[in-house]
Design an enzyme around this catalytic site. Structure first.
Site, PDB file in Angstrom:
ATOM      1  N   LEU A 181       0.976  -1.209   0.010  1.00  0.00           N
ATOM      2  CA  LEU A 181       0.105  -0.028  -0.034  1.00  0.00           C
ATOM      3  C   LEU A 181       0.755   1.266   0.179  1.00  0.00           C
ATOM      4  CD1 LEU A 181      -2.863   1.064   0.428  1.00  0.00           C
ATOM      5  CD2 LEU A 181      -2.266   1.103   2.749  1.00  0.00           C
ATOM      6  N   THR A 182       1.985   1.300   0.809  1.00  0.00           N
ATOM      7  CA  THR A 182       2.620   2.294   1.245  1.00  0.00           C
ATOM      8  C   THR A 182       3.547   2.957   0.012  1.00  0.00           C
ATOM      9  OG1 THR A 182       2.599   1.862   3.360  1.00  0.00           O
ATOM     10  CG2 THR A 182       4.247   3.630   2.773  1.00  0.00           C
ATOM     11  N   GLU A 183       3.545   4.302  -0.150  1.00  0.00           N
ATOM     12  CA  GLU A 183       4.506   4.891  -1.094  1.00  0.00           C
ATOM     13  C   GLU A 183       5.268   6.142  -0.609  1.00  0.00           C
ATOM     14  OE1 GLU A 183       2.230   6.037  -4.720  1.00  0.00           O
ATOM     15  OE2 GLU A 183       1.224   4.131  -4.791  1.00  0.00           O
ATOM     16  N   SER A 188       0.910   7.737   5.943  1.00  0.00           N
ATOM     17  CA  SER A 188      -0.354   7.926   6.642  1.00  0.00           C
ATOM     18  C   SER A 188      -1.306   8.348   5.609  1.00  0.00           C
ATOM     19  CB  SER A 188      -0.099   9.118   7.643  1.00  0.00           C
ATOM     20  OG  SER A 188       0.711   8.762   8.484  1.00  0.00           O
ATOM     21  N   ILE A 225       7.774  -2.395   2.184  1.00  0.00           N
ATOM     22  CA  ILE A 225       6.620  -3.527   2.155  1.00  0.00           C
ATOM     23  C   ILE A 225       7.535  -4.749   2.638  1.00  0.00           C
ATOM     24  CG2 ILE A 225       5.561  -5.031   0.376  1.00  0.00           C
ATOM     25  CD1 ILE A 225       4.982  -1.918   0.482  1.00  0.00           C
ATOM     26  N   ARG A 257      -4.711  -5.190  11.928  1.00  0.00           N
ATOM     27  CA  ARG A 257      -4.058  -4.299  12.905  1.00  0.00           C
ATOM     28  C   ARG A 257      -4.108  -4.976  14.504  1.00  0.00           C
ATOM     29  NH1 ARG A 257      -6.367   1.554  10.852  1.00  0.00           N
ATOM     30  NH2 ARG A 257      -4.383   2.102   9.734  1.00  0.00           N
ATOM     31  N   GLY A 263      22.894  -1.473  33.172  1.00  0.00           N
ATOM     32  CA  GLY A 263      23.962  -1.586  32.293  1.00  0.00           C
ATOM     33  C   GLY A 263      23.864  -2.750  31.355  1.00  0.00           C
ATOM     34  N   GLU A 296       1.628  -0.500  10.016  1.00  0.00           N
ATOM     35  CA  GLU A 296       0.174  -0.461  10.004  1.00  0.00           C
ATOM     36  C   GLU A 296      -0.706   0.536  10.499  1.00  0.00           C
ATOM     37  OE1 GLU A 296      -1.671  -4.255  10.228  1.00  0.00           O
ATOM     38  OE2 GLU A 296      -0.021  -5.268   9.039  1.00  0.00           O
ATOM     39  N   THR A 303       0.289   4.757  12.066  1.00  0.00           N
ATOM     40  CA  THR A 303       1.125   5.230  13.231  1.00  0.00           C
ATOM     41  C   THR A 303       0.227   5.422  14.375  1.00  0.00           C
ATOM     42  OG1 THR A 303       0.796   7.346  12.501  1.00  0.00           O
ATOM     43  CG2 THR A 303       2.740   6.579  11.925  1.00  0.00           C
TER      44      THR A 303
HETATM   45  N1  CAA Z   1     -13.543   0.009   6.283  1.00  0.00           N
HETATM   46  C1  CAA Z   1     -14.089   0.322   4.912  1.00  0.00           C
HETATM   47  N2  CAA Z   1     -14.132   1.435   4.616  1.00  0.00           N
HETATM   48  C2  CAA Z   1     -13.459   2.555   5.045  1.00  0.00           C
HETATM   49  C3  CAA Z   1     -12.635   2.359   6.270  1.00  0.00           C
HETATM   50  C4  CAA Z   1     -12.674   0.882   6.686  1.00  0.00           C
HETATM   51  N3  CAA Z   1     -12.341   0.770   7.896  1.00  0.00           N
HETATM   52  N4  CAA Z   1     -11.960   3.270   6.357  1.00  0.00           N
HETATM   53  C5  CAA Z   1     -12.135   4.288   5.461  1.00  0.00           C
HETATM   54  N5  CAA Z   1     -13.228   3.733   4.553  1.00  0.00           N
HETATM   55  C6  CAA Z   1     -13.943   4.335   3.252  1.00  0.00           C
HETATM   56  C7  CAA Z   1     -14.424   5.604   3.927  1.00  0.00           C
HETATM   57  O1  CAA Z   1     -15.898   5.278   4.156  1.00  0.00           O
HETATM   58  C8  CAA Z   1     -14.321   6.558   2.628  1.00  0.00           C
HETATM   59  O2  CAA Z   1     -15.478   5.903   1.575  1.00  0.00           O
HETATM   60  P1  CAA Z   1     -16.361   6.878   0.755  1.00  0.00           P
HETATM   61  O3  CAA Z   1     -15.156   7.652  -0.025  1.00  0.00           O
HETATM   62  O4  CAA Z   1     -17.021   5.792  -0.246  1.00  0.00           O
HETATM   63  O5  CAA Z   1     -17.117   7.660   1.758  1.00  0.00           O
HETATM   64  C9  CAA Z   1     -13.121   6.056   2.043  1.00  0.00           C
HETATM   65  O6  CAA Z   1     -12.854   4.879   2.507  1.00  0.00           O
HETATM   66  C10 CAA Z   1     -11.924   6.841   2.257  1.00  0.00           C
HETATM   67  O7  CAA Z   1     -11.843   7.293   3.740  1.00  0.00           O
HETATM   68  P2  CAA Z   1     -11.444   8.440   4.607  1.00  0.00           P
HETATM   69  O8  CAA Z   1     -12.244   9.482   3.828  1.00  0.00           O
HETATM   70  O9  CAA Z   1     -11.539   8.165   5.976  1.00  0.00           O
HETATM   71  O10 CAA Z   1      -9.799   8.455   4.010  1.00  0.00           O
HETATM   72  P3  CAA Z   1      -8.758   9.313   4.647  1.00  0.00           P
HETATM   73  O11 CAA Z   1      -8.017   9.984   3.402  1.00  0.00           O
HETATM   74  O12 CAA Z   1      -9.125  10.454   5.391  1.00  0.00           O
HETATM   75  O13 CAA Z   1      -7.688   8.329   5.329  1.00  0.00           O
HETATM   76  C11 CAA Z   1      -7.087   7.125   7.046  1.00  0.00           C
HETATM   77  C12 CAA Z   1      -8.134   7.504   6.291  1.00  0.00           C
HETATM   78  C13 CAA Z   1      -7.759   6.322   8.130  1.00  0.00           C
HETATM   79  C14 CAA Z   1      -6.015   7.808   7.504  1.00  0.00           C
HETATM   80  C15 CAA Z   1      -6.422   5.954   6.005  1.00  0.00           C
HETATM   81  O14 CAA Z   1      -5.468   6.543   5.092  1.00  0.00           O
HETATM   82  C16 CAA Z   1      -5.197   4.982   6.940  1.00  0.00           C
HETATM   83  O15 CAA Z   1      -5.674   4.169   7.922  1.00  0.00           O
HETATM   84  N6  CAA Z   1      -3.913   5.510   6.733  1.00  0.00           N
HETATM   85  C17 CAA Z   1      -2.767   4.610   7.376  1.00  0.00           C
HETATM   86  C18 CAA Z   1      -2.456   3.754   6.537  1.00  0.00           C
HETATM   87  C19 CAA Z   1      -1.675   2.524   7.092  1.00  0.00           C
HETATM   88  O16 CAA Z   1      -2.072   2.072   7.938  1.00  0.00           O
HETATM   89  N7  CAA Z   1      -0.662   1.872   6.211  1.00  0.00           N
HETATM   90  C20 CAA Z   1      -0.067   0.836   6.979  1.00  0.00           C
HETATM   91  C21 CAA Z   1       0.689   0.220   5.654  1.00  0.00           C
HETATM   92  S1  CAA Z   1       0.784  -1.498   5.886  1.00  0.00           S
HETATM   93  C22 CAA Z   1       1.872  -2.089   7.168  1.00  0.00           C
HETATM   94  O17 CAA Z   1       2.519  -1.001   7.617  1.00  0.00           O
HETATM   95  C23 CAA Z   1       2.124  -3.329   7.151  1.00  0.00           C
HETATM   96  C24 CAA Z   1       3.479  -3.672   7.656  1.00  0.00           C
HETATM   97  O18 CAA Z   1       4.556  -3.237   7.156  1.00  0.00           O
HETATM   98  C25 CAA Z   1       3.574  -4.882   8.476  1.00  0.00           C
END
Ligand code: CAA
Length: 387
Positions: A129-131, A136, A162, A248, A346, A369, A371
């Site tokens: 997912l991340t770029e 965030s 990733i 999460r 220590g 996943e 912050t």
């Molecule tokens: N379930 C279903 N739909 C959801 C949802 C959920 N939990 N959360 C949001 N949506 C939907 C919303 O309803 C919205 O839909 P509509 O446009 O149809 O209304 C759409 O998704 C967009 O949602 P938001 O407007 O809330 O989006 P946003 O841009 O404000 O961002 C955010 C939301 C929660 C900040 C999200 O971007 C986020 O979680 N960011 C963090 C990313 C992250 O956790 N990355 C981790 C990468 S993986 C990793 O780290 C793994 C590893 O290395 C082990």
């Protein structure tokens, strides 16, 4: 241990699995933990061990070759492994993270095509997912593009951070198919290793979880069949978010395990190390620290198990609970491991003792996943909505 075809139905079966996992961890994982951290190499032997013991497909439904286990069993397994080795626990957690887009967004045909090999451990899977500019802000700043050309999509872009990206056989990738459509302009795809135009770029050098490769993935005119699209065009962002709701708790379990492992080590040390004529745990300054650490670990565990049960029930408030569990367990991991280092003094600062590694490993659980700040954003939006 039950076979991959068996459905976990009872608490007794969960208890059997956990007893077997504890034995595996004590005999095979714990003795390797320091070496895995020191070499920074992916522990293929541990991955094989988990595959042979059916630990890589616990929540995958049995009809697709998994154990058909509950999320609660799954998080308890991750916790047990993380008590000894956070990098090893991440093998199980990222297998779950990576397969969830297929479970959530895939067709029956795609589930039959991809999940059995993931469940058996023949294939490792990653979640991309991340770029560079979209951590965030996963939606607003996503730049990787997927353009439809006939019966295929052509991917161009880079993903970073990733986990397991360099060892994965299949990667679930999120890309923009319609830049004007906002949250409905992202689509999910399965990209298979060896696809022309798909390569591994930079490999990160990290503070902790050193046995877990964290890499850049590059897509350059990478053509993938439309049959590898998960769900419909535009459903990708919602799939990505629903995945995080269920993954999460896995990271929360890793965090809790790290904290519990550090607490155990510090407690035993405080019983044996003598200062001013008595074990240091008998001095109130240290004893009260241990009391607070224990209380925090148990509070985090209650919260995590609640979140996992809500995943199992398909509860409407799973987003809230997953975020709260990740927030609580990540913060407890950081504070408890920091205090464990303090209890050892220590020696705690020395790489000859495991709490130093545990403190380094704990930090990432407050970052990936989502912050801790993103978890608070998710929680507060659930409480008071948004403008
Ligand atoms: N379930 C279903 N739909 C959801 C949802 C959920 N939990 N959360 C949001 N949506 C939907 C919303 O309803 C919205 O839909 P509509 O446009 O149809 O209304 C759409 O998704 C967009 O949602 P938001 O407007 O809330 O989006 P946003 O841009 O404000 O961002 C955010 C939301 C929660 C900040 C999200 O971007 C986020 O979680 N960011 C963090 C990313 C992250 O956790 N990355 C981790 C990468 S993986 C990793 O780290 C793994 C590893 O290395 C082990």
């Amino acid at each position: 241990m039950t076979t991959a075809q068996t459905q976990i139905a009872t608490d007794d079966e969960e208890a059997l699995i956990l007893a077997a996992v504890r034995e595996l961890v004590a005999e095979k994982v714990a003795p390797r933990a320091a070496e895995i951290d020191a070499t920074g190499e992916f522990p293929w032997d541990i991955k094989e061990l988990f595959a042979q013991n059916d630990l890589l497909g616990i929540p995958i439904p049995s009809e697709y070759g998994g154990l058909g286990g509950t999320f609660l069993t799954y998080v308890k397994v991750v916790e047990e492994i993380a008590k000894a080795c956070a990098s090893s626990a991440l093998i199980v957690a990222v297998q779950e993270l990576g397969m969830l887009p297929i479970v959530i967004g895939g067709s029956d045909e795609q589930k039959h095509r991809f999940l059995p090999k993931i469940a058996s451990g023949e294939h490792l899977v990653a979640y991309a997912l991340t770029e560079v500019s979209s951590g965030s802000d996963a939606l607003g700043s996503m730049r990787t593009r997927a353009e439809k050309r006939g019966d295929a999509y052509v991917l161009n872009g880079q993903k970073i951070w990733i986990t397991n990206g360099s060892v994965a056989d299949v990667v679930c990738v999120f890309a923009v198919t319609d830049p004007a459509a906002g949250s409905r302009g992202v689509t999910a795809f399965v990209v298979e290793k060896g696809t022309p135009g798909f390569s591994v770029g930079n490999i990160e050098k990290k503070m902790g979880i050193r046995g877990s490769p964290t890499v850049e993935l590059v897509f350059q005119d990478c053509e993938i069949p439309a049959a590898n699209r998960l769900g419909e065009e535009g459903e990708g962002f919602k799939i990505a978010m629903k995945v995080l709701d269920k993954s999460r708790p896995g990271i929360a379990a890793q965090a809790l395990g790290i904290a519990a492992g550090a607490l155990d080590y510090a407690t035993n040390y405080a019983k044996e190390r003598v200062a001013f004529g008595k074990p240091i745990g008998q001095h109130q300054g240290v004893g009260f620290m241990l009391a607070d650490m224990k209380t925090e670990v148990e509070a985090a565990r209650l919260m995590l198990y609640q979140a996992a049960q809500r995943c199992d029930e398909g509860s409407a408030d799973v987003t809230l609970w997953a975020a709260m569990a990740k927030l609580k367990c990540g913060d407890v991991a950081m504070s408890v491991t920091t205090d464990a280092v303090q209890v050892l003094g220590g020696f705690g600062y020395s790489a000859d003792y495991p709490v130093e590694r545990m403190m380094r490993d704990a930090k990432i659980t407050q970052i990936y996943e989502g912050t801790q700040q993103i978890q608070r954003l998710v929680i507060s939006r659930k409480l008071v909505g948004r403008a």
